[in-house]
Motif scaffolding. Sequence first.
Motif, mmCIF file in Angstrom:
data_model
loop_
_atom_site.group_PDB
_atom_site.id
_atom_site.type_symbol
_atom_site.label_atom_id
_atom_site.label_comp_id
_atom_site.label_asym_id
_atom_site.label_seq_id
_atom_site.Cartn_x
_atom_site.Cartn_y
_atom_site.Cartn_z
ATOM 1 N N LEU A 215 -5.196 -19.264 58.065
ATOM 2 C CA LEU A 215 -4.398 -19.782 58.910
ATOM 3 C C LEU A 215 -5.099 -21.098 59.435
ATOM 4 C CD1 LEU A 215 -4.681 -16.409 61.076
ATOM 5 C CD2 LEU A 215 -3.086 -16.898 59.169
ATOM 6 N N GLN A 216 -4.005 -21.867 60.134
ATOM 7 C CA GLN A 216 -4.387 -23.060 60.600
ATOM 8 C C GLN A 216 -4.254 -23.087 62.217
ATOM 9 O OE1 GLN A 216 -5.584 -26.123 58.868
ATOM 10 N NE2 GLN A 216 -6.013 -27.041 61.138
ATOM 11 N N LEU A 217 -5.086 -23.001 62.897
ATOM 12 C CA LEU A 217 -4.893 -23.163 64.457
ATOM 13 C C LEU A 217 -4.800 -24.820 64.853
ATOM 14 C CD1 LEU A 217 -4.836 -22.131 67.314
ATOM 15 C CD2 LEU A 217 -7.227 -21.972 67.403
ATOM 16 N N VAL A 218 -3.362 -25.053 65.102
ATOM 17 C CA VAL A 218 -3.203 -26.398 65.463
ATOM 18 C C VAL A 218 -3.699 -26.750 66.855
ATOM 19 C CG1 VAL A 218 -1.256 -28.228 65.718
ATOM 20 C CG2 VAL A 218 -1.062 -26.126 64.131
ATOM 21 N N ARG A 219 -3.342 -25.875 67.863
ATOM 22 C CA ARG A 219 -3.945 -26.029 69.176
ATOM 23 C C ARG A 219 -3.800 -24.705 69.690
ATOM 24 N NH1 ARG A 219 -2.305 -30.214 71.723
ATOM 25 N NH2 ARG A 219 -1.203 -31.146 69.843
ATOM 26 N N GLY A 220 -4.541 -24.693 71.049
ATOM 27 C CA GLY A 220 -4.486 -23.381 71.632
ATOM 28 C C GLY A 220 -5.347 -22.116 71.440
ATOM 29 N N SER B 298 3.071 -11.601 48.177
ATOM 30 C CA SER B 298 3.136 -12.779 48.768
ATOM 31 C C SER B 298 3.988 -12.799 50.044
ATOM 32 C CB SER B 298 3.536 -13.898 47.816
ATOM 33 O OG SER B 298 4.757 -13.561 47.479
ATOM 34 N N THR B 299 3.162 -13.724 51.007
ATOM 35 C CA THR B 299 3.788 -13.779 52.417
ATOM 36 C C THR B 299 3.248 -15.033 52.652
ATOM 37 O OG1 THR B 299 4.081 -11.705 52.828
ATOM 38 C CG2 THR B 299 4.583 -13.071 54.563
ATOM 39 N N ALA B 300 3.769 -16.423 52.158
ATOM 40 C CA ALA B 300 3.292 -17.467 52.402
ATOM 41 C C ALA B 300 4.249 -18.549 53.534
ATOM 42 C CB ALA B 300 3.057 -18.360 51.374
ATOM 43 N N GLY B 301 3.788 -19.198 54.103
ATOM 44 C CA GLY B 301 4.685 -20.021 55.073
ATOM 45 C C GLY B 301 4.029 -20.411 56.189
ATOM 46 N N VAL B 302 4.939 -21.143 56.934
ATOM 47 C CA VAL B 302 4.505 -21.643 58.450
ATOM 48 C C VAL B 302 5.004 -20.859 59.302
ATOM 49 C CG1 VAL B 302 4.184 -23.544 59.653
ATOM 50 C CG2 VAL B 302 3.936 -23.615 57.565
ATOM 51 N N ALA B 303 4.380 -20.380 60.424
ATOM 52 C CA ALA B 303 4.868 -19.409 61.649
ATOM 53 C C ALA B 303 4.310 -20.083 62.745
ATOM 54 C CB ALA B 303 4.891 -18.141 61.509
ATOM 55 N N THR B 304 5.144 -20.512 63.707
ATOM 56 C CA THR B 304 4.612 -20.809 65.011
ATOM 57 C C THR B 304 5.056 -19.911 65.862
ATOM 58 O OG1 THR B 304 4.710 -23.049 64.090
ATOM 59 C CG2 THR B 304 4.412 -22.908 66.698
ATOM 60 N N VAL B 305 4.345 -19.282 66.594
ATOM 61 C CA VAL B 305 5.128 -18.158 67.229
ATOM 62 C C VAL B 305 4.422 -17.951 68.632
ATOM 63 C CG1 VAL B 305 5.374 -16.926 65.349
ATOM 64 C CG2 VAL B 305 3.698 -16.420 66.331
ATOM 65 N N GLU B 306 5.130 -17.243 69.352
ATOM 66 C CA GLU B 306 4.254 -16.749 70.777
ATOM 67 C C GLU B 306 4.329 -15.117 70.695
ATOM 68 O OE1 GLU B 306 6.327 -18.303 74.106
ATOM 69 O OE2 GLU B 306 6.428 -20.361 73.467
ATOM 70 N N GLY B 307 3.427 -14.681 70.958
ATOM 71 C CA GLY B 307 3.131 -13.176 70.822
ATOM 72 C C GLY B 307 2.232 -12.854 69.751
ATOM 73 N N VAL C 238 -0.365 -22.681 68.926
ATOM 74 C CA VAL C 238 0.365 -23.078 67.696
ATOM 75 C C VAL C 238 -0.298 -22.937 66.282
ATOM 76 C CG1 VAL C 238 1.600 -24.961 66.314
ATOM 77 C CG2 VAL C 238 1.530 -25.022 69.050
ATOM 78 N N LEU C 239 -0.049 -21.840 65.778
ATOM 79 C CA LEU C 239 -0.592 -21.317 64.411
ATOM 80 C C LEU C 239 0.279 -21.372 63.270
ATOM 81 C CD1 LEU C 239 -3.498 -19.819 63.737
ATOM 82 C CD2 LEU C 239 -1.906 -17.575 64.155
ATOM 83 N N SER C 240 -0.499 -21.852 62.319
ATOM 84 C CA SER C 240 0.389 -21.939 61.076
ATOM 85 C C SER C 240 -0.208 -20.887 60.026
ATOM 86 C CB SER C 240 0.408 -23.369 60.690
ATOM 87 O OG SER C 240 0.351 -23.482 59.436
ATOM 88 N N VAL C 241 0.534 -20.187 59.471
ATOM 89 C CA VAL C 241 0.209 -19.313 58.227
ATOM 90 C C VAL C 241 0.106 -20.195 56.837
ATOM 91 C CG1 VAL C 241 0.386 -17.167 56.923
ATOM 92 C CG2 VAL C 241 0.906 -17.241 59.437
ATOM 93 N N GLU C 242 -0.824 -20.807 56.660
ATOM 94 C CA GLU C 242 -0.878 -21.520 55.505
ATOM 95 C C GLU C 242 -0.812 -20.659 54.175
ATOM 96 O OE1 GLU C 242 -1.430 -25.022 55.773
ATOM 97 O OE2 GLU C 242 -0.998 -24.399 57.528
ATOM 98 N N SER C 243 -1.507 -19.546 54.340
ATOM 99 C CA SER C 243 -1.213 -18.590 52.993
ATOM 100 C C SER C 243 -1.581 -16.990 53.384
ATOM 101 C CB SER C 243 -2.173 -19.027 51.797
ATOM 102 O OG SER C 243 -3.451 -18.927 52.128
#
Lengths: 435, 185
Positions: free
Chosen positions: A130-135, A92-101, A117-122
Amino acid sequence: MSTLPPRRALDTPTPLERLARDDAPALEAQQLAEGRARLLRALARGAVSARHAQRTRERRRARAGAMALAAVVAAAAAWVLMVRPRAGRPSSTAGVATVEGAMRFTDGSSVLVGSAVLSVESHDGHATELQLVRGHIRAQVVHYDDTRWLVRAGPFRVRVVGTRFDLDWDPEARAFALTLHEGAVVVDGPGLEARSVRAGEHLRAALEHERYVWWLSGPTAARSTTRDHDAAAATAPDATAPEPQRDERTRASELVEPSAHRAPSDDAQTGAPARSTAAIDRPSRVAGLPRGGDDTQVLRVAQSLGYASFFEAASPTDLARLCLALRRAHDDARALACYETARRRFAGADVGVDASFFAARIAHDRGDLGRAASLFAAYLAARPAGPYAETAAGRRLECLAQLGSHAALAREAQQYLRQFPQGAHAAFARTHASP
Amino acid sequence: MRAGTDGAELAAALYDQHARAVRAVIVRVLGPDPEVPDLLQEVFVEALASLDRLEDPERVRAWLVKIAVHRTRNVLRARSRRRWFTLWSGPGELECPVEDSDVSARDDVRRVWALLEKLSADERVALCLRRVAGLELTEVAQAMDLSLATVKRRLAKAQARFDALCARDPSLATRLAAANGSTQP
């Protein structure tokens, strides 16, 4: 020496105690979420490292040493640049990461995030969401028979089988763009269900008159889809297609130019139709203010169109939202113009009537007593028992007192006491109720 | 907090556990301010960058509150300077975040925040921590890094100043009088 307040009626909070009750769960949740997202973005930018380095320099000047734990923090911040690859599938590796790179996943897939801005939903051994918030992101997904990859972008879902693709999502412009370099994906979104997109194809969607219009270009689509505007529009979902998931307050008449759409990068290997993409580009239009946007976003959108134009085109809800943002920004002149427009355009409706009250409050705070008194009276005439009636009546009393209108003040003070005997201005009214 | 775990996880865990309390302190001092999310971020970045200064891991929350108070006070001081030099009028209207059936009370809340703008940053922080956030005197002293005696003096001064400002506002004076059990505004 005691700092406690004197004895008081327990049921009645002091003004300061009243502040402690002044919170809203929705606002709290919103601010906590914003703070979290900003923190993670800051970590991704290396803000912790930078802050730590600054502190270290400061402390070096004062005393040497004390850097070991800070190095751990800096290393931890560096970790944010990727989701740590591990041997085999992760449990399991769940969580939110907003990263550059770049983000590398344990199944061998990777996503170039850039400034998105990308969020790792699960993310576990069987499913990644993944949730692409923007970009803009570029993804390379390794296919396994028992795994599922899904990227959400606004109301769109890209179900990935095994592929390499670019994905753009601009939430303000509500513009979606997908360029597939290899493999296949299935896209769901407003007005389109389970649309397969194959290698070399480029799919775009933008909001037009409350409906998402789709364009498809590429080796297969080009044969069936002309790329001029009319033909592109012909690929739009039919009139019975479900509405995009967005705020009901938006209207086709509220036209705001979107922010610039970022075209997918060229890729020589795939022959992704960069020129074709440009050919089907046209200024898309987006209705309404950004949903859930803060004041800064609201003002930016209104400014991009021109305040005067926006005042005239906005829906009641959006106009009220903009007026509020202007008022909070202390742009009193524009706020007043906004409220005056609301009064004129929506006379009799709640937005128009309430605008009288808020305009009056601004005028009162600016010392324009005559104007304020008149606007408060207008509100009270329209909504004598409205939600702001007590405040309007009370503030009007203040205006009349300051204007020296003693006869009117006495008359309205009596009326105030009849209507709001326990009102905030009751004491004030009592002192002026006698002519 | 385990050393060696993913930095984002560490930050997220720290944030998720304490952000609500930290935000409560910020909001109680600063009001419904658009800078709250930024301040939240700054507090936790500051905390993560100076974990080595945390002497007692059991007191993480108090430590975060102390950072939050320090940051919030800096914001208030900066605004005060800005207001002084540029006639800047503030961060925007302090609109109450929720609908309230008692609209005049909402109006009063807005006025109270406006009055608090007239206090010095130190006075406002002390007063709000004690009277709005409801911290104990010792907690206020710790959060502000002051002695108990200094906090008491500062609170008394802030309270007197605030009460005097309230007395000039007809609506607030009425409310204050009602709260104090007096019939006079």
